[in-house]
Design a protein around this motif. Structure first.
Motif, PDB file in Angstrom:
ATOM      1  N   ALA A   1       0.818  -1.208   0.000  1.00 17.75           N
ATOM      2  CA  ALA A   1       0.000   0.000   0.000  1.00 17.75           C
ATOM      3  C   ALA A   1       0.850   1.255   0.000  1.00 17.75           C
ATOM      4  O   ALA A   1       0.609   2.195  -0.757  1.00 17.75           O
ATOM      5  CB  ALA A   1      -0.929  -0.012   1.220  1.00 17.75           C
ATOM      6  N   ASN A   2       1.882   1.293   0.846  1.00 20.92           N
ATOM      7  CA  ASN A   2       2.711   2.475   1.012  1.00 20.92           C
ATOM      8  C   ASN A   2       4.029   2.032   1.624  1.00 20.92           C
ATOM      9  O   ASN A   2       4.115   1.836   2.831  1.00 20.92           O
ATOM     10  CB  ASN A   2       1.999   3.494   1.910  1.00 20.92           C
ATOM     11  N   GLU A   3       5.049   1.865   0.790  1.00 20.50           N
ATOM     12  CA  GLU A   3       6.315   1.360   1.319  1.00 20.50           C
ATOM     13  C   GLU A   3       6.951   2.333   2.297  1.00 20.50           C
ATOM     14  O   GLU A   3       7.544   1.913   3.291  1.00 20.50           O
ATOM     15  CB  GLU A   3       7.300   1.026   0.194  1.00 20.50           C
ATOM     16  N   GLU A   4       6.832   3.624   2.040  1.00 21.86           N
ATOM     17  CA  GLU A   4       7.416   4.598   2.959  1.00 21.86           C
ATOM     18  C   GLU A   4       6.837   4.441   4.368  1.00 21.86           C
ATOM     19  O   GLU A   4       7.553   4.556   5.364  1.00 21.86           O
ATOM     20  CB  GLU A   4       7.173   6.016   2.454  1.00 21.86           C
ATOM     21  N   GLY A   5       5.570   4.122   4.445  1.00 25.25           N
ATOM     22  CA  GLY A   5       4.934   3.878   5.735  1.00 25.25           C
ATOM     23  C   GLY A   5       4.955   2.423   6.150  1.00 25.25           C
ATOM     24  O   GLY A   5       4.342   2.055   7.156  1.00 25.25           O
TER      25      GLY A   5
END
Length: 444
Positions: A405-409
């Motif tokens: 979904a969101n690698e940074e998160g």
């Protein structure tokens, strides 16, 4: 950065299996054919051990929002086949077309992990206080691609994974042994007592509690995958007996022998269509850096040794086991297809139906559960490797993506595990973190 080159073999003659003791090493030496041959294909480069730092980066599972699904290539459709599971790890299709889903997960064994599980502190959802320990039956009576019957087929198991119908029996592989039950086609639940036909070593590292099952074409043998009890033998090789192996038994549990050894965590197993060649997807070792060691897909040679824990991808000695078994290092068989480092490649199914385009027929689908020991996420998808005439014929490519979904998160929607081919030509993907089973069909 210095790199070590090796070659992915198209043919690799067998090496021997063995252990750390002098007796086991001597036996391994004696069992190895003298005429070892390897035919080279495309070169692949590996970095030196510790060329990059070992990193822990665990995903946070946030679940699938309404209306969102994984992404598949053009010409395919993916839909939710069934949901509301408790860690659906593996699926199996019975001869009459029922789908059995094994629901099980890692159970904490230390006080620290038990507290973390009880307080729901594991964002990856791999660690839970208890395991469902059941098999759920799904039946699609009107053949519309959606099950309309759902029953608890078998309960009170012990971390089940592999399932098999052979003759008049249903087999299930618990983490500590193989059980069989009297079975009649079409029954929706098992109520009779089971018979434990094989004890297996239980416990150990990470997710290596899974045990898979596969029958030979003639039904005379059953193959049982047993992962290692550690990352790289750090708890002593006396704790690794009968582990990191594919075992072969008779249908009654007798005649056990090691079919192949040195396979750190060989979960998915299948037969290449049109051949008598066994293949497996192997989850390789951690903590040597971002790019080591690649998981792999390989043909399995009877009596072969694939390196764990002493070596990886051929004669590349693991520095943590340096000098312990040089003869086994040299005999390590090079796997056929690297699948990327730390991808947690677990599921494996050859596409033996006709519903998908010709490109996919006879090829291999591999479920990659996803990394925790890499600075950038790897895996978290289903990949495809084309085959022709029973051999890999092209590069690995993405097939089902969109789990991140969101690698940074560090957020992911789910984590794919098993891949199962259906009689109608569709495939099923078990998503143990998303608690769903996905169905992929070719668009009409």
């Amino acid at each position: 950065m210095k790199k070590m080159s090796f070659y992915v073999p198209l043919l690799a003659a067998v090496a021997a299996c063995g252990g750390p003791s002098k007796e086991e090493k001597a036996q391994a030496q004696a069992d190895t054919p003298a005429d070892t041959v390897a035919t080279a294909a495309a070169p692949v480069d590996l970095p030196e051990p510790y060329a990059s730092k070992s990193v822990t980066k665990r995903s946070k599972v946030i679940g699938w929002p309404a209306g969102r699904t994984p992404t598949v290539p053009g010409g395919f459709t993916i839909t939710e086949y069934a949901g509301n599971f408790n860690s659906p790890r593996w699926a199996y299709v019975t001869p009459n077309g029922d789908v059995l889903v094994a629901e099980s997960n890692t159970i904490p064994t230390t006080v620290k992990k038990k507290v973390a599980a009880a307080l729901d502190l594991d964002p990856s959802k791999s660690l839970k206080p208890t395991s469902a320990n059941r098999i759920t039956l799904l039946r699609d009576t009107n053949k519309d691609g959606k099950p309309d019957v759902r029953e608890t087929f078998l309960a009170d198991l012990n971390q089940p994974l592999g399932m098999l119908v052979l003759g008049d029996y249903f087999y299930v592989a618990n983490t500590d042994g193989v059980l069989r039950y009297a079975y009649k086609p079409g029954q929706t639940k098992i109520t009779g007592p089971g018979q434990k036909i094989l004890d297996l070593p239980a416990g150990g590292y990470n997710n290596h509690w899974t045990r898979n099952l596969l029958a030979s074409a003639d039904g005379s043998k059953i193959y049982v995958s047993v992962g290692s009890g550690s990352n790289v033998g750090e708890n002593g090789m006396e704790n690794e007996k009968r582990r990191a192996n594919i075992l072969e038994i008779n249908p009654d549990g007798s005649g056990e022998r090691i079919y192949a050894a040195g396979l750190r965590n060989p979960v998915g197993m299948d037969w290449a269509p049109g051949t008598n060649t066994l293949w497996t997807a192997v989850n390789e070792r951690d903590e040597l850096g971002d790019e080591l060691v690649p998981d792999y897909l390989t043909s399995v040679k009877q009596g072969a040794f694939y390196g764990w824990p002493y070596a990886y991808f051929g004669a590349h000695e693991d520095p943590r086991r340096k000098g312990e078994a040089p003869e086994l290092v040299q005999k390590t068989v090079v796997p056929d297809v690297p699948l990327g480092p730390h991808t947690a490649s677990l599921g494996l199914a050859f596409y033996d139906q006709k519903g998908f385009p010709a490109k996919y027929q006879n090829g291999a689908f591999i479920g990659q559960h996803g990394s925790w020991n890499r600075s950038a996420f790897s895996g978290y998808k289903v990949v495809f490797v084309p085959f022709q005439n029973g051999r890999p014929s092209g590069k690995m490519e993405d097939f089902a993506t969109g789990f991140i979904a969101n690698e940074e998160g560090k957020e992911v929607y789910g984590r794919p595990v098993g891949v199962t081919v259906m009689p109608d030509g569709a495939i099923l993907i078990t998503d143990d973190a998303g608690n769903k089973v996905w169905r992929v069909s070719a668009a009409i």
